[in-house]
Motif scaffolding. Structure first.
Motif, PDB file in Angstrom:
ATOM      1  N   SER A  11     108.841  28.906 -45.215  1.00 33.81           N
ATOM      2  CA  SER A  11     109.878  28.964 -44.708  1.00 33.81           C
ATOM      3  C   SER A  11     110.789  27.803 -45.104  1.00 33.81           C
ATOM      4  O   SER A  11     112.187  27.738 -45.688  1.00 33.81           O
ATOM      5  CB  SER A  11     110.088  28.988 -43.294  1.00 33.81           C
ATOM      6  OG  SER A  11     109.415  30.108 -42.683  1.00 33.81           O
ATOM      7  N   ARG A  12     110.270  26.572 -45.019  1.00 34.28           N
ATOM      8  CA  ARG A  12     111.311  25.647 -45.431  1.00 34.28           C
ATOM      9  C   ARG A  12     111.368  25.506 -47.058  1.00 34.28           C
ATOM     10  O   ARG A  12     112.324  25.385 -47.558  1.00 34.28           O
ATOM     11  CB  ARG A  12     110.337  24.175 -45.203  1.00 34.28           C
ATOM     12  CG  ARG A  12     111.039  22.928 -45.416  1.00 34.28           C
ATOM     13  CD  ARG A  12     112.271  22.769 -44.640  1.00 34.28           C
ATOM     14  NE  ARG A  12     112.700  21.369 -44.803  1.00 34.28           N
ATOM     15  CZ  ARG A  12     114.162  20.966 -44.853  1.00 34.28           C
ATOM     16  NH1 ARG A  12     114.721  21.790 -44.085  1.00 34.28           N
ATOM     17  NH2 ARG A  12     114.289  19.706 -44.912  1.00 34.28           N
ATOM     18  N   GLU A  64     114.216  27.931 -47.702  1.00 31.12           N
ATOM     19  CA  GLU A  64     115.590  27.204 -47.308  1.00 31.12           C
ATOM     20  C   GLU A  64     115.715  26.404 -48.506  1.00 31.12           C
ATOM     21  O   GLU A  64     116.941  26.376 -48.869  1.00 31.12           O
ATOM     22  CB  GLU A  64     115.423  26.512 -45.970  1.00 31.12           C
ATOM     23  CG  GLU A  64     116.386  26.041 -45.444  1.00 31.12           C
ATOM     24  CD  GLU A  64     116.279  25.292 -44.007  1.00 31.12           C
ATOM     25  OE1 GLU A  64     117.522  25.165 -43.550  1.00 31.12           O
ATOM     26  OE2 GLU A  64     115.283  25.034 -43.756  1.00 31.12           O
TER      27      GLU A  64
END
Length: 147
Positions: free
Chosen positions: A5-6, A9
């Motif tokens: 997810s990071r 992003e």
């Protein structure tokens, strides 16, 4: 937040910066002492420090990418190994009526405390000669280097 997810992003912020040239939005994703390595291409390099990395992104995009059309291809394979996010994909670049230049790319981003501390772009080693030939024929005035 999990590493994938990071990474997603960060990648989204990168693509926005790629479009509008505001590289400051990437500051939160990179450690101040991060290291970026590009391998297996004539423009191979090691860039040390977040500010130098972001300046390098801007330099390469301004002096190369802005003069070409970039396509990211393949079914990007994303995996996590320990504190590393590994992405296997590829790029195609064209310039005007040039033939496309394709290259496979493995990206490895190493994280500590939610920030990238080391990033490696490893291009397919057997494609460097094809890239150099493309640059000889179609790359007049282009500079893909980060430093």
């Amino acid at each position: 937040m999990d590493l994938i997810s990071r990474f997603i992003e960060q990648r989204s912020a990168f693509e926005q910066s790629y479009k509008d040239d505001d590289w400051s939005r990437l500051v939160p994703f990179y450690d101040e002492d991060a290291v970026y390595e590009v391998m297996a291409m004539p423009f191979h390099c090691v860039v040390k420090g977040r500010t130098s990395i972001l300046n390098g992104f801007q330099k390469a995009v301004t002096n190369f990418d802005r003069h070409c059309e970039r396509t990211i291809w393949g079914n990007s394979q994303v995996s996590v190994e320990g504190s590393n996010v590994i992405v296997v994909s590829g790029l195609t670049m064209t310039r005007g009526d040039s033939p496309p230049i394709h290259t496979a790319l493995t990206e490895i981003s190493s994280y500590k405390d939610g920030r990238i501390v080391r990033m490696i772009d490893l291009y397919a080693p057997d494609e460097s000669d094809k890239y150099e030939a493309w640059m000889q024929n179609w790359g007049a005035g282009l500079d893909p280097s980060y430093v």
